[in-house]
Scaffold this motif. Sequence first.
Motif, mmCIF file in Angstrom:
data_model
loop_
_atom_site.group_PDB
_atom_site.id
_atom_site.type_symbol
_atom_site.label_atom_id
_atom_site.label_comp_id
_atom_site.label_asym_id
_atom_site.label_seq_id
_atom_site.Cartn_x
_atom_site.Cartn_y
_atom_site.Cartn_z
ATOM 1 N N ALA A 318 0.844 -1.188 -0.035
ATOM 2 C CA ALA A 318 0.034 -0.074 0.094
ATOM 3 C C ALA A 318 0.911 1.348 -0.113
ATOM 4 O O ALA A 318 0.394 2.410 -0.186
ATOM 5 C CB ALA A 318 -0.792 -0.174 1.236
ATOM 6 N N GLY A 319 2.114 1.036 0.333
ATOM 7 C CA GLY A 319 3.158 2.150 0.149
ATOM 8 C C GLY A 319 4.311 1.935 -0.731
ATOM 9 O O GLY A 319 4.227 0.876 -1.319
ATOM 10 N N PHE A 422 6.792 -1.907 6.360
ATOM 11 C CA PHE A 422 5.966 -2.260 5.374
ATOM 12 C C PHE A 422 4.392 -1.991 5.460
ATOM 13 O O PHE A 422 3.926 -2.303 6.674
ATOM 14 C CB PHE A 422 6.057 -3.807 5.227
ATOM 15 C CG PHE A 422 5.043 -4.238 3.809
ATOM 16 C CD1 PHE A 422 5.782 -4.171 2.501
ATOM 17 C CD2 PHE A 422 3.908 -4.688 4.086
ATOM 18 C CE1 PHE A 422 5.049 -4.499 1.389
ATOM 19 C CE2 PHE A 422 3.195 -5.226 2.777
ATOM 20 C CZ PHE A 422 3.737 -5.230 1.515
ATOM 21 N N THR A 423 3.913 -1.337 4.639
ATOM 22 C CA THR A 423 2.367 -1.062 4.604
ATOM 23 C C THR A 423 1.584 -1.751 3.407
ATOM 24 O O THR A 423 2.255 -1.818 2.427
ATOM 25 C CB THR A 423 1.919 0.299 4.734
ATOM 26 O OG1 THR A 423 2.338 1.054 3.381
ATOM 27 C CG2 THR A 423 2.518 1.189 5.714
ATOM 28 N N GLY A 424 0.598 -2.390 3.939
ATOM 29 C CA GLY A 424 -0.099 -3.320 2.735
ATOM 30 C C GLY A 424 -0.532 -4.555 3.455
ATOM 31 O O GLY A 424 -0.536 -4.850 4.602
ATOM 32 N N THR A 425 -0.308 -5.511 2.614
ATOM 33 C CA THR A 425 -0.595 -7.143 2.968
ATOM 34 C C THR A 425 0.336 -8.017 2.519
ATOM 35 O O THR A 425 0.873 -7.950 1.384
ATOM 36 C CB THR A 425 -1.928 -7.546 2.382
ATOM 37 O OG1 THR A 425 -3.157 -6.771 2.665
ATOM 38 C CG2 THR A 425 -2.506 -8.836 2.927
ATOM 39 N N ILE A 426 0.963 -8.600 3.449
ATOM 40 C CA ILE A 426 1.907 -9.681 3.268
ATOM 41 C C ILE A 426 1.117 -11.134 3.020
ATOM 42 O O ILE A 426 0.874 -11.620 4.281
ATOM 43 C CB ILE A 426 3.226 -9.888 4.301
ATOM 44 C CG1 ILE A 426 3.895 -8.592 3.896
ATOM 45 C CG2 ILE A 426 4.081 -11.155 3.803
ATOM 46 C CD1 ILE A 426 5.053 -8.517 4.948
ATOM 47 N N HIS A 427 0.837 -11.754 1.812
ATOM 48 C CA HIS A 427 0.176 -13.019 1.995
ATOM 49 C C HIS A 427 0.694 -14.106 2.129
ATOM 50 O O HIS A 427 0.143 -14.937 3.009
ATOM 51 C CB HIS A 427 -0.659 -12.957 0.680
ATOM 52 C CG HIS A 427 -1.557 -11.957 0.120
ATOM 53 N ND1 HIS A 427 -2.897 -11.795 0.692
ATOM 54 C CD2 HIS A 427 -1.541 -10.624 -0.637
ATOM 55 C CE1 HIS A 427 -3.463 -10.689 0.249
ATOM 56 N NE2 HIS A 427 -2.507 -9.967 -0.580
#
Length: 439
Positions: A318-319, A422-427
């Motif tokens: 997300a970043g 980290f921004t967002g998703t680590i799947h």
Amino acid sequence: PLSEVPVDRDDIANGFPGVPNPHWDSLDANRREDLARRGATFAAMVEHVDRGVGRLLADLKQNGELENTLILFTSDNGACYEWGPFGFDGPSRKGLTILHKGGDLRKIGQDGTHQSYGSGWANLGNTPLNMYKHFCHEGGIASPLIAHWPQGIARKDVWVRDPSHIMDIVPTVLEATGTPYPASRDGREITPVEGTSLLAAFGGKPLAERALAFEHQQARGLRKGDWKIVWGKRQPHEVRWELYNLREDRSEQIDLARTQPTRTAGLVAEWEAWAKRVGAEPFHQDGPTSEAATPFPGHPTINIKNRPLVITCDVEPAGKDGVIVSQGGREHGYALHLVNGHLAFDLRVHGKVTRVESKKRLPGRFKASASFDADRISLEANGESLAAAKSPGLIPVQPKDGLDVGFDGQSAAGDYAPPNRFTGTIHAIEVTAPRKQGF
């Protein structure tokens, strides 16, 4: 171990990483004089605080307000070990510890100076509790609370053994003053209070049993009734969840996690639910639109000494910046991370960083891998080769800083300023080495 010096760089830990503090009688006279002066300086600071509190109480008494003033007095969270038995001088974590002699002893604690008294004094200050500030063992989180309110507290000179938390102070003051807690301010919703008022305990009634959870720079803990789980860090042995019965073992010396796995698992589940709800590591959230950086609680730190490594990931940033996964620190380690939208892999050997970086930004969700051996570093994403370089070699020692997902929690493994979240998703993340799979 009650006297263990946490694992760190040898110069930072004064040559005692992962071993007990030295006995006082084993130190030479100059070292004992230096440490005595550091301890005396700390004692003088405590006396200064004590005198200041005394002045406040005297003023309240002089103005006829002492009897109807609620005073709650507590301390910081545990004696601080930073960072070895001899302490440090100047900026923290620079590895500078000066042995003061003769007239230089008088310089300790003066204007323009900064000293730590070290893990030996911290161990004494925390006796009989385990570990220090920075940890969620009892030596790092257990603090006394003195409550004084002659017109509001009927019982005098009584110990209250119910566990409480710093978050209980606001509800206590609100109830004591009859003040409602607002739901919003200036059109913005306010986070509700989490704690509970302690006035009932002051009056002799037991507090309802509840889970109290903790997290500080990767250290974790949760207490419920007499039982407590704790997750350490910077320790010479494998870090895992520990279980203690605090009623029988307040010093946390008998770990019951292996003999009571069901109880341990239940408390761990409660801690993880709390951590996800409040955004504690490793579920930290940067801003309201960011999802949790990692779905991998309790991930192990694998052995990477003299081993080639392959890291694969499935991420949705997300970043533009942030660590996807890292292990190690300023001496040795690696990090897979984003740099202004470009995927980069840093390999640090003997303090020097070798970086491979994609030439283009990777939009949206992508799958990537980074690998290195003694000869080559390579970086790929979505099946495409992005960059490669000559390897500086394998990592020659097992790094002291553990594995982090979604941030770098201690000294930087890569060429960036930690924690570099980290921004967002680590799947998904997988770290593999020969003969041993990470997770």
